[in-house]
Design a protein around this motif. Structure first.
Motif, short mmCIF file in Angstrom:
data_model
loop_
_atom_site.label_atom_id
_atom_site.label_comp_id
_atom_site.label_asym_id
_atom_site.label_seq_id
_atom_site.Cartn_x
_atom_site.Cartn_y
_atom_site.Cartn_z
N ALA A 1 1.52 3.78 -3.00
CA ALA A 1 0.94 5.12 -2.83
C ALA A 1 1.99 6.18 -3.15
O ALA A 1 1.73 7.13 -3.90
N HIS B 1 0.82 -1.21 0.00
CA HIS B 1 0.00 0.00 0.00
C HIS B 1 0.85 1.26 0.00
O HIS B 1 0.67 2.14 -0.82
N LEU C 1 -7.44 3.68 9.85
CA LEU C 1 -6.13 4.18 9.41
C LEU C 1 -5.00 3.45 10.13
O LEU C 1 -4.00 3.07 9.51
N ILE D 1 -8.22 9.48 -5.22
CA ILE D 1 -7.27 9.55 -4.11
C ILE D 1 -7.70 10.62 -3.10
O ILE D 1 -7.63 10.41 -1.88
N ARG E 1 -3.41 -10.34 -2.71
CA ARG E 1 -4.74 -10.08 -2.16
C ARG E 1 -5.65 -11.30 -2.32
O ARG E 1 -6.45 -11.62 -1.45
C1 HEM Z 1 -1.54 9.11 0.92
C2 HEM Z 1 -2.53 8.91 1.70
C3 HEM Z 1 -3.29 7.61 1.85
C4 HEM Z 1 -3.89 7.20 3.00
C5 HEM Z 1 -3.95 7.98 4.32
C6 HEM Z 1 -4.49 5.91 2.75
C7 HEM Z 1 -5.18 5.16 3.69
C8 HEM Z 1 -5.71 3.91 3.48
C9 HEM Z 1 -6.35 3.11 4.50
C10 HEM Z 1 -6.55 3.52 5.95
C11 HEM Z 1 -6.77 1.94 3.92
C12 HEM Z 1 -7.47 0.77 4.62
C13 HEM Z 1 -8.93 0.78 4.35
C14 HEM Z 1 -9.58 -0.44 5.00
O1 HEM Z 1 -9.17 -0.81 6.08
O2 HEM Z 1 -10.49 -1.01 4.39
C15 HEM Z 1 -6.40 1.99 2.53
C16 HEM Z 1 -6.66 0.98 1.61
C17 HEM Z 1 -6.36 1.08 0.28
N1 HEM Z 1 -5.66 2.11 -0.34
FE1 HEM Z 1 -4.97 3.81 0.55
N2 HEM Z 1 -4.27 5.54 1.45
C18 HEM Z 1 -3.54 6.54 0.85
C19 HEM Z 1 -3.12 6.57 -0.46
C20 HEM Z 1 -3.45 5.63 -1.41
C21 HEM Z 1 -3.09 5.73 -2.80
C22 HEM Z 1 -2.29 6.85 -3.47
C23 HEM Z 1 -3.59 4.60 -3.41
C24 HEM Z 1 -3.51 4.16 -4.85
C25 HEM Z 1 -3.59 4.90 -5.86
C26 HEM Z 1 -4.27 3.80 -2.40
C27 HEM Z 1 -4.93 2.61 -2.63
C28 HEM Z 1 -5.57 1.83 -1.68
C29 HEM Z 1 -6.25 0.57 -1.95
C30 HEM Z 1 -6.39 -0.10 -3.32
C31 HEM Z 1 -6.74 0.10 -0.73
C32 HEM Z 1 -7.52 -1.20 -0.49
C33 HEM Z 1 -6.59 -2.25 -0.01
C34 HEM Z 1 -7.27 -3.60 0.07
O3 HEM Z 1 -8.10 -3.80 0.97
O4 HEM Z 1 -6.98 -4.43 -0.79
N3 HEM Z 1 -4.16 4.47 -1.20
N4 HEM Z 1 -5.76 3.19 2.29
#
Ligand code: HEM
Ligand code: HEM
Length: 194
Positions: free
Chosen positions: A21, A17, A178, A159, A69
């Motif tokens: 990101a 992740h 988070l 995003i 996954r």
């Molecule tokens: C930069 C700040 C970011 C924060 C604070 C953040 C935070 C999070 C958090 C807390 C989750 C977990 C959600 C859950 O528990 O269901 C998550 C999941 C995810 N994030 Fe981010 N994220 C960020 C950036 C990104 C970016 C840039 C991408 C892709 C372009 C991304 C793609 C994903 C994906 C695909 C999941 C799902 C993961 C899964 O369950 O397979 N995130 N993110």
């Protein structure tokens, strides 16, 4: 824990992740910057090669991430979340995954259909062949380029929504959402309230 549990992400999913990101945010910035450079800029060629190289890394990581996954349980969203909110979260994550493929693939198609025929040498190490483009190359290039540009704008929107949702969970709902993307799950510890 290396693997996910039903209650939290494992170290591998967390590493995927945050590494992705950072790479994707960097790629959005680099892409928007490099297309605004004049063609005569001495750095333009190297920046385009860097953009393409990192783009292929993102594509490879996206494949590995989805495979990982598929062999892991997906952590459940907090039980107190309304059904519609869970639906939006799943839709958002699906959109983010889709863009991790659409952007590199459309970019690859742009350079493959381009009349310039510039090779892609990933990090100056090896060449990635162009995709075969049957038919009207100019039309394919225009379509792929539009998909790449508007795909990038759509990804930025996703995003922004994604980060806003993460902050809402952390600062307003004050749940573990988070935190569990930062700290790997330890055994089968349930989320309080589940
Ligand atoms: C930069 C700040 C970011 C924060 C604070 C953040 C935070 C999070 C958090 C807390 C989750 C977990 C959600 C859950 O528990 O269901 C998550 C999941 C995810 N994030 Fe981010 N994220 C960020 C950036 C990104 C970016 C840039 C991408 C892709 C372009 C991304 C793609 C994903 C994906 C695909 C999941 C799902 C993961 C899964 O369950 O397979 N995130 N993110
Ligand atoms: C995560 C992956 C990627 C992201 C986030 C990304 C993002 C971007 C962005 C934001 C632009 C500027 C769009 C504009 O304003 O016109 C751009 C342009 C471009 N990107 Fe990417 N890109 C990715 C992967 C790739 C890959 C793998 C290639 C080629 C192998 C590529 C080739 C290009 C080219 C040639 C342009 C110039 C504009 C065009 O002709 O459409 N990109 N990219």
């Amino acid at each position: 824990m290396i693997k996910n549990t039903r209650h939290g992400y494992g170290a591998v999913a967390i590493l995927f992740h945050w590494v992705m990101a950072l790479l994707i945010l960097g790629m959005l910035g680099l892409g928007l910057y490099m297309v605004r450079l004049p063609q005569s800029d001495p750095d333009a060629f190297a920046l385009f090669q860097l953009h393409k190289s990192i783009g292929f890394v993102v594509l490879a990581l996206a494949v590995l991430r989805l495979l990982w996954r598929a062999v892991n349980p997906s952590p459940k969203l907090p039980a107190e979340m309304p059904v519609w909110e869970k639906g939006v979260a799943h839709l958002g994550h699906t959109g983010l995954y889709a863009m991790m493929f659409l952007l590199p693939l459309s970019g690859w198609l742009v350079v493959s259909a381009s009349p310039w025929g510039i090779p892609t040498i990933v990090f100056n190490l090896f060449e990635v062949p162009h995709l075969p483009v049957p038919g009207d190359k100019a039309a394919t290039e225009a379509l792929a380029s539009t998909a790449h540009e508007y795909g990038a704008y759509f990804l930025i929107l996703l995003i922004v929504g994604h980060v806003a949702a993460a902050f809402k969970h952390h600062f307003i709902a004050r749940d573990e959402t988070l935190k569990r993307m930062v700290r790997p799950a330890r055994g089968a510890r349930p989320i309080p309230g589940e």
